[in-house]
Design a protein around this motif. Structure first.
Motif, PDB file in Angstrom:
ATOM      1  N   ASP A   1       0.817  -1.207   0.000  1.00 18.40           N
ATOM      2  CA  ASP A   1       0.000   0.000   0.000  1.00 18.40           C
ATOM      3  C   ASP A   1       0.852   1.258   0.000  1.00 18.40           C
ATOM      4  OD1 ASP A   1      -2.272  -1.495  -0.023  1.00 18.40           O
ATOM      5  OD2 ASP A   1      -2.622  -1.377   2.142  1.00 18.40           O
ATOM      6  N   SER A   2       1.996   1.232   0.692  1.00 26.63           N
ATOM      7  CA  SER A   2       2.851   2.421   0.748  1.00 26.63           C
ATOM      8  C   SER A   2       3.411   2.747  -0.629  1.00 26.63           C
ATOM      9  CB  SER A   2       3.989   2.198   1.748  1.00 26.63           C
ATOM     10  OG  SER A   2       4.765   1.069   1.361  1.00 26.63           O
ATOM     11  N   ASP A   3       3.835   1.717  -1.372  1.00 31.16           N
ATOM     12  CA  ASP A   3       4.330   1.941  -2.738  1.00 31.16           C
ATOM     13  C   ASP A   3       3.225   2.489  -3.624  1.00 31.16           C
ATOM     14  OD1 ASP A   3       6.797   0.989  -2.023  1.00 31.16           O
ATOM     15  OD2 ASP A   3       6.429  -1.044  -2.761  1.00 31.16           O
ATOM     16  N   LEU A   4       2.061   1.888  -3.538  1.00 34.09           N
ATOM     17  CA  LEU A   4       0.949   2.287  -4.375  1.00 34.09           C
ATOM     18  C   LEU A   4       0.582   3.751  -4.135  1.00 34.09           C
ATOM     19  CD1 LEU A   4      -1.138   1.359  -6.462  1.00 34.09           C
ATOM     20  CD2 LEU A   4      -2.614   0.678  -4.561  1.00 34.09           C
ATOM     21  N   GLY A   5       0.567   4.149  -2.870  1.00 30.81           N
ATOM     22  CA  GLY A   5       0.226   5.530  -2.535  1.00 30.81           C
ATOM     23  C   GLY A   5       1.239   6.513  -3.093  1.00 30.81           C
ATOM     24  N   ALA A   6       2.528   6.175  -3.008  1.00 29.83           N
ATOM     25  CA  ALA A   6       3.573   7.070  -3.526  1.00 29.83           C
ATOM     26  C   ALA A   6       3.484   7.179  -5.044  1.00 29.83           C
ATOM     27  CB  ALA A   6       4.945   6.554  -3.108  1.00 29.83           C
ATOM     28  N   PHE A   7       3.280   6.040  -5.696  1.00 29.63           N
ATOM     29  CA  PHE A   7       3.165   6.063  -7.160  1.00 29.63           C
ATOM     30  C   PHE A   7       1.920   6.844  -7.607  1.00 29.63           C
ATOM     31  CE2 PHE A   7       5.574   1.776  -7.282  1.00 29.63           C
ATOM     32  CZ  PHE A   7       6.787   2.443  -7.285  1.00 29.63           C
TER      33      PHE A   7
ATOM     34  N   ARG B   1       0.535   9.343  -6.115  1.00 29.77           N
ATOM     35  CA  ARG B   1       0.789  10.776  -5.989  1.00 29.77           C
ATOM     36  C   ARG B   1       1.644  11.293  -7.148  1.00 29.77           C
ATOM     37  NH1 ARG B   1       0.977   9.200  -0.570  1.00 29.77           N
ATOM     38  NH2 ARG B   1       3.245   8.919  -0.610  1.00 29.77           N
ATOM     39  N   GLU B   2       2.639  10.503  -7.540  1.00 25.59           N
ATOM     40  CA  GLU B   2       3.507  10.925  -8.647  1.00 25.59           C
ATOM     41  C   GLU B   2       2.721  11.024  -9.963  1.00 25.59           C
ATOM     42  OE1 GLU B   2       7.034  11.581  -8.786  1.00 25.59           O
ATOM     43  OE2 GLU B   2       6.605  11.873  -6.662  1.00 25.59           O
ATOM     44  N   VAL B   3       1.916  10.013 -10.224  1.00 26.71           N
ATOM     45  CA  VAL B   3       1.139  10.021 -11.467  1.00 26.71           C
ATOM     46  C   VAL B   3       0.119  11.153 -11.457  1.00 26.71           C
ATOM     47  CG1 VAL B   3      -0.510   8.724 -12.883  1.00 26.71           C
ATOM     48  CG2 VAL B   3       1.483   7.558 -11.909  1.00 26.71           C
TER      49      VAL B   3
ATOM     50  N   GLN C   1       2.194  -5.239 -12.312  1.00 28.67           N
ATOM     51  CA  GLN C   1       2.007  -4.938 -10.895  1.00 28.67           C
ATOM     52  C   GLN C   1       1.003  -3.806 -10.680  1.00 28.67           C
ATOM     53  OE1 GLN C   1       6.673  -5.077 -10.434  1.00 28.67           O
ATOM     54  NE2 GLN C   1       5.734  -4.750  -8.453  1.00 28.67           N
ATOM     55  N   TYR C   2       1.103  -2.789 -11.502  1.00 26.00           N
ATOM     56  CA  TYR C   2       0.286  -1.581 -11.332  1.00 26.00           C
ATOM     57  C   TYR C   2      -0.395  -1.233 -12.665  1.00 26.00           C
ATOM     58  CZ  TYR C   2       3.844  -1.183  -7.647  1.00 26.00           C
ATOM     59  OH  TYR C   2       4.709  -1.431  -6.609  1.00 26.00           O
ATOM     60  N   PRO C   3      -1.273  -2.051 -13.153  1.00 29.59           N
ATOM     61  CA  PRO C   3      -1.813  -1.820 -14.508  1.00 29.59           C
ATOM     62  C   PRO C   3      -2.524  -0.479 -14.672  1.00 29.59           C
ATOM     63  CG  PRO C   3      -3.040  -3.544 -13.352  1.00 29.59           C
ATOM     64  CD  PRO C   3      -1.836  -3.273 -12.535  1.00 29.59           C
ATOM     65  N   ASP C   4      -3.373  -0.108 -13.719  1.00 32.83           N
ATOM     66  CA  ASP C   4      -4.109   1.154 -13.852  1.00 32.83           C
ATOM     67  C   ASP C   4      -3.165   2.353 -13.848  1.00 32.83           C
ATOM     68  OD1 ASP C   4      -6.487  -0.218 -13.933  1.00 32.83           O
ATOM     69  OD2 ASP C   4      -6.923   0.043 -11.805  1.00 32.83           O
ATOM     70  N   LEU C   5      -2.237   2.362 -12.891  1.00 31.89           N
ATOM     71  CA  LEU C   5      -1.294   3.477 -12.811  1.00 31.89           C
ATOM     72  C   LEU C   5      -0.361   3.502 -14.015  1.00 31.89           C
ATOM     73  CD1 LEU C   5      -0.250   3.635  -9.042  1.00 31.89           C
ATOM     74  CD2 LEU C   5      -1.623   5.274 -10.325  1.00 31.89           C
ATOM     75  N   ALA C   6       0.031   2.313 -14.473  1.00 29.38           N
ATOM     76  CA  ALA C   6       0.909   2.259 -15.647  1.00 29.38           C
ATOM     77  C   ALA C   6       0.236   2.885 -16.856  1.00 29.38           C
ATOM     78  CB  ALA C   6       1.307   0.813 -15.942  1.00 29.38           C
ATOM     79  N   LEU C   7      -1.052   2.572 -17.057  1.00 28.16           N
ATOM     80  CA  LEU C   7      -1.764   3.147 -18.195  1.00 28.16           C
ATOM     81  C   LEU C   7      -1.892   4.656 -18.046  1.00 28.16           C
ATOM     82  CD1 LEU C   7      -3.239   2.659 -20.841  1.00 28.16           C
ATOM     83  CD2 LEU C   7      -5.355   2.337 -19.534  1.00 28.16           C
ATOM     84  N   ARG C   8      -2.250   5.130 -16.858  1.00 35.55           N
ATOM     85  CA  ARG C   8      -2.363   6.572 -16.646  1.00 35.55           C
ATOM     86  C   ARG C   8      -1.031   7.275 -16.878  1.00 35.55           C
ATOM     87  NH1 ARG C   8      -4.752   7.135 -10.794  1.00 35.55           N
ATOM     88  NH2 ARG C   8      -4.087   9.304 -11.167  1.00 35.55           N
TER      89      ARG C   8
END
Length: 391
Positions: free
Chosen positions: A28-34, A36-38, A66-73
């Motif tokens: 969750d900590s990684d996801l939250g940081a990513f 915010r960056e995106v 690992q992060y399909p939604d964030l990767a696409l955005r």
């Protein structure tokens, strides 16, 4: 210019190699940081801070597995920023990856339509209007097929496809698309998208000679951009309003609008916007009988625009202005070089009307040199290119 092969059809899913599935657990900590960056990069794109967006995302490596939604955005945001920086090949490569991601399980036709829309936009910037129409039309079909709310995306697709039709001189199709887009944004409540569509409506009606209506749409778009806090597009509208006021017989108002547009472009660090306004100023000076003043403005705009594959139409236009300012000064050899440069520029851009403008300018030069045969041949070539029947 070499054009990459078409990237999209509706029936090519069996050819797509999906990224491998990963067993890595997302913290969750990684996801939250990513996230915010995106989100910060997306905000930068919305505010036309394209350098900031690229800087934020170029160091962010998101594995689609690992992060399909964030990767696409992330891919969509970076490709858009690079497109507006003139990095069209890089933008298209990012969108190839985005297309693969959008075909993974968990995504839908609306996600794939968004990717295809952006591919079409890059093609518009490249001047590949026929392929862009194909991509944008397929994106609309995906929106319809998705069964999901998609008015915002459909309005954006329609206004970009309208631009393609305009370049192809299919003004009826251009107007139909932009009118449909205007209907969609009326109930959408998205100020920025409404501004984009009104901007496009202004350009289309200007090309069809409806200058008062065009100014109405331009002023409405300017008000909407001001409401959205989008100063970059306010500057672009001032450039268009400068041209419209000149056409309506108000050259002093035109110069005021264009001077403001140059200032906004330079203050915002956007040399391309400033170059467009400087190019328009050169046009106004030329057409008000000041070729000596038009020449340095045209040369300045050319220096700013040269080397950018996404502004070929404007580069060619200002090369014509330079050529005509030199022709007015009876500097025939230099004028010929400028007209030849404009023809070479327009040859890279899918627009017959632009090439015809270059041939007409070359015809005027031939006439000034008392070469009536060459002039007649060039005028004939332009007329034949613009005819809308062949039998």
């Amino acid at each position: 210019m070499n054009e990459p092969a078409a990237l999209t059809t509706l029936l090519d899913l069996e050819d797509i190699q999906l990224p491998p599935v990963s067993d890595v657990v997302v913290r969750d900590s990684d996801l939250g940081a990513f996230e915010r960056e995106v989100a910060a990069a997306e905000l930068a794109v919305q505010e036309a801070r394209y350098d900031d967006a690229v800087e934020l995302l170029s160091e962010l490596h998101l594995a689609p597995a690992q992060y399909p939604d964030l990767a696409l955005r992330s891919l969509l945001a970076e490709s858009w920023a690079r497109m507006y920086r003139g990095e069209l090949d890089e933008a298209l490569e990012l969108l190839k990856t985005a297309k693969l991601v959008a075909h993974r399980p968990g995504f839908n036709d609306l996600d794939r339509a968004e990717v295809l829309f952006r591919i079409g936009c890059v093609r518009v910037k490249r001047g590949a209007n026929s392929r862009a129409v194909n991509d944008l039309t397929l994106a609309l079909e995906l929106c319809e097929r998705s069964g999901r709310p998609s008015d915002r995306l459909r309005a954006e697709i329609l206004q970009w496809r309208s631009r393609c039709y305009q370049h192809q001189r299919d003004f009826d199709a251009a107007r139909t698309d932009v009118e449909h887009a205007l209907e969609l944004v009326d109930s959408l409540g998205d100020t920025r998208v409404a501004a984009h569509v009104n901007f496009r409506a202004s350009v289309v009606t200007e090309r069809t000679g409806e200058w008062l209506l065009s100014r109405f749409y331009a002023e409405k778009a300017k008000d909407l951009y001001e409401e959205a806090g989008d100063s970059a597009n306010v500057g672009r509208l001032l450039n268009n309003l400068g041209g419209l006021n000149f056409l309506l017989g108000r050259p002093e108002v035109a110069v005021g609008c264009l001077t403001q547009a140059v200032a906004i472009g330079l203050e915002g660090g956007n040399e391309m916007d400033a170059a467009y306004a400087i190019s328009s100023l050169a046009q106004v000076l030329l057409r008000t009988g000041a070729p000596l003043l038009a020449e340095p403005h045209a040369r300045h705009a050319i220096r700013l625009l040269d080397g950018r594959p996404d502004v070929l139409d404007e580069l060619g236009n200002v090369q014509l202005v330079l050529g005509r300012s030199l022709l007015e000064q009876e500097l025939f050899d230099e004028a010929g070089e400028a007209f030849d440069a404009a023809e070479a520029t327009f040859a890279q851009f899918e627009s017959v009307s632009l090439l015809a403008a270059a041939w007409c300018a070359q015809g005027d030069l031939a006439l000034a040199r008392s070469d009536s045969n060459s002039a007649a041949e060039l005028y004939r070539r332009a007329a034949e290119a613009l005819q809308d029947f062949n039998f």
